[in-house]
Design a protein around this motif. Structure first.
Motif, PDB file in Angstrom:
ATOM      1  N   UNK A  13       0.830  -1.211   0.000  1.00 33.08           N
ATOM      2  CA  UNK A  13       0.000   0.000   0.000  1.00 33.08           C
ATOM      3  C   UNK A  13       0.857   1.252   0.000  1.00 33.08           C
ATOM      4  N   UNK A  14       1.990   1.177   0.707  1.00 35.91           N
ATOM      5  CA  UNK A  14       2.893   2.334   0.715  1.00 35.91           C
ATOM      6  C   UNK A  14       3.441   2.585  -0.682  1.00 35.91           C
ATOM      7  N   UNK A  15       3.804   1.520  -1.399  1.00 38.62           N
ATOM      8  CA  UNK A  15       4.293   1.691  -2.769  1.00 38.62           C
ATOM      9  C   UNK A  15       3.229   2.335  -3.651  1.00 38.62           C
ATOM     10  N   UNK A  16       1.991   1.889  -3.497  1.00 41.38           N
ATOM     11  CA  UNK A  16       0.908   2.475  -4.288  1.00 41.38           C
ATOM     12  C   UNK A  16       0.731   3.957  -3.957  1.00 41.38           C
ATOM     13  N   UNK A  17       0.845   4.291  -2.680  1.00 36.96           N
ATOM     14  CA  UNK A  17       0.695   5.691  -2.271  1.00 36.96           C
ATOM     15  C   UNK A  17       1.820   6.551  -2.824  1.00 36.96           C
ATOM     16  N   UNK A  18       3.042   6.034  -2.766  1.00 36.73           N
ATOM     17  CA  UNK A  18       4.181   6.777  -3.311  1.00 36.73           C
ATOM     18  C   UNK A  18       4.024   6.960  -4.814  1.00 36.73           C
ATOM     19  N   UNK A  19       3.614   5.887  -5.493  1.00 35.17           N
ATOM     20  CA  UNK A  19       3.464   5.964  -6.935  1.00 35.17           C
ATOM     21  C   UNK A  19       2.415   6.972  -7.371  1.00 35.17           C
ATOM     22  N   UNK A  20       1.347   7.106  -6.607  1.00 32.74           N
ATOM     23  CA  UNK A  20       0.269   8.016  -7.002  1.00 32.74           C
ATOM     24  C   UNK A  20       0.468   9.440  -6.490  1.00 32.74           C
ATOM     25  N   UNK A  21       1.077   9.591  -5.318  1.00 29.52           N
ATOM     26  CA  UNK A  21       1.155  10.918  -4.693  1.00 29.52           C
ATOM     27  C   UNK A  21       2.447  11.666  -4.998  1.00 29.52           C
ATOM     28  N   UNK A  22       3.544  10.964  -5.232  1.00 27.46           N
ATOM     29  CA  UNK A  22       4.844  11.636  -5.394  1.00 27.46           C
ATOM     30  C   UNK A  22       4.870  12.664  -6.519  1.00 27.46           C
ATOM     31  N   UNK A  23       4.305  12.372  -7.700  1.00 27.48           N
ATOM     32  CA  UNK A  23       4.328  13.411  -8.743  1.00 27.48           C
ATOM     33  C   UNK A  23       3.639  14.699  -8.311  1.00 27.48           C
ATOM     34  N   UNK A  24       2.552  14.573  -7.566  1.00 27.00           N
ATOM     35  CA  UNK A  24       1.827  15.769  -7.127  1.00 27.00           C
ATOM     36  C   UNK A  24       2.577  16.505  -6.021  1.00 27.00           C
ATOM     37  N   UNK A  71      12.230  22.854 -10.670  1.00 29.69           N
ATOM     38  CA  UNK A  71      12.085  21.662 -11.500  1.00 29.69           C
ATOM     39  C   UNK A  71      12.724  20.433 -10.852  1.00 29.69           C
ATOM     40  N   UNK A  72      13.701  20.651  -9.995  1.00 27.29           N
ATOM     41  CA  UNK A  72      14.322  19.521  -9.295  1.00 27.29           C
ATOM     42  C   UNK A  72      13.295  18.789  -8.441  1.00 27.29           C
ATOM     43  N   UNK A  73      12.361  19.522  -7.855  1.00 26.65           N
ATOM     44  CA  UNK A  73      11.321  18.886  -7.039  1.00 26.65           C
ATOM     45  C   UNK A  73      10.458  17.961  -7.894  1.00 26.65           C
ATOM     46  N   UNK A  74      10.113  18.394  -9.103  1.00 30.81           N
ATOM     47  CA  UNK A  74       9.337  17.540 -10.004  1.00 30.81           C
ATOM     48  C   UNK A  74      10.131  16.298 -10.381  1.00 30.81           C
ATOM     49  N   UNK A  75      11.423  16.483 -10.657  1.00 27.39           N
ATOM     50  CA  UNK A  75      12.269  15.345 -11.003  1.00 27.39           C
ATOM     51  C   UNK A  75      12.339  14.327  -9.875  1.00 27.39           C
ATOM     52  N   UNK A  76      12.461  14.798  -8.644  1.00 27.44           N
ATOM     53  CA  UNK A  76      12.503  13.877  -7.506  1.00 27.44           C
ATOM     54  C   UNK A  76      11.159  13.166  -7.320  1.00 27.44           C
ATOM     55  N   UNK A  77      10.073  13.881  -7.598  1.00 28.00           N
ATOM     56  CA  UNK A  77       8.761  13.245  -7.508  1.00 28.00           C
ATOM     57  C   UNK A  77       8.623  12.099  -8.492  1.00 28.00           C
ATOM     58  N   UNK A  78       9.093  12.304  -9.715  1.00 25.22           N
ATOM     59  CA  UNK A  78       9.045  11.236 -10.712  1.00 25.22           C
ATOM     60  C   UNK A  78      10.019  10.117 -10.357  1.00 25.22           C
TER      61      UNK A  78
END
Length: 232
Positions: free
Chosen positions: A136-147, A183-190
């Motif tokens: 569930x944590x992986x799913x949360x990271x995958x969906x929330x990190x870009x935002x 833009x570095x923040x977006x890169x880290x999110x991805x």
């Protein structure tokens, strides 16, 4: 381009550490949270990969013992009261209910097969919770990190425009650092989201495959017991 402006831009340090150091506190917190989430995700991915490989090996070893022709009561006694592997725990749950379903005179209490099936289903559900813990944590990271990364980018760009307004200048030396930090923040999110999403899907499939093996064994076990009851 003005040579003075070009020289000033070339003197700016655009390394990752420098971009992080120049970022605002809010953007730094976003970056740190994404880095922590990424490391935590990789820890879960590695741990699950090792655990699933072990689960497959345990299932193969138990299948070999179960289909070796050894009497089930003897196999159950060898496993003992503390089964070491998930297949053994599922088997032990069924065998324990099988033994409890006999009266003192040896007669079988009606509804034994249904109770054995429920006992094994409970054991499988328990093993399933263990196998999927952390996904569930992986799913949360995958969906929330870009935002989350996008939030850091928006905040960083807002700060960059504020710097432009204060400096009363839009030359490259003023604009570039703030935009790069944002833009570095977006890169880290991805960077956090992509592996988490890919491995969440893979590990979910792996856990479903392992649990399907447990369920198939439970069905085979019930078939064996039903055959023994019909032959009695």
């Amino acid at each position: 381009m003005d040579p003075t402006t070009l020289t000033a831009a070339q003197d700016i340090d655009f390394s990752l550490l420098a971009l992080f150091a120049r970022a605002t506190l809010t953007v730094k917190l976003v970056m740190i949270s994404l880095i922590v989430a990424s490391f935590w995700s990789w820890a879960i991915i590695i741990q699950k990969h090792i655990r699933y490989r072990q689960a497959r090996a345990e299932a193969e070893a138990f299948d070999a013992a179960f289909w070796s022709g050894e009497p089930l009561d003897q196999l159950f006694d060898q496993i003992g009261p503390n089964p070491a592997s998930p297949p053994e725990r599922v088997f032990a749950a069924g065998m324990a209910e099988w033994r409890r379903s006999h009266r003192s005179d040896g007669a079988l209490i009606p509804g034994a097969v249904a109770r054995i099936d429920r006992s094994m289903d409970v054991a499988i559900a328990r093993e399933g919770r263990d196998l999927t813990r952390g996904l569930t944590f992986l799913a949360s990271v995958g969906s929330a990190s870009p935002f989350i990364g996008l939030f850091g980018t928006v905040w960083g760009i807002k700060y960059a425009f504020e710097e432009i307004a204060l400096a009363q200048s839009t030359n490259l030396a003023v604009v570039a650092p703030g935009i790069a930090e944002a833009l570095l923040a977006t890169g880290l999110g991805l960077l956090a989201a992509i592996p988490a999403t890919i491995f969440y899907n893979k590990l979910s499939d792996d856990s479903d495959e392992i649990l399907s093996g447990y369920e198939a064994f439970a069905d085979e076990f019930n078939t064996i017991l039903s055959r023994q009851l019909d032959a009695a």
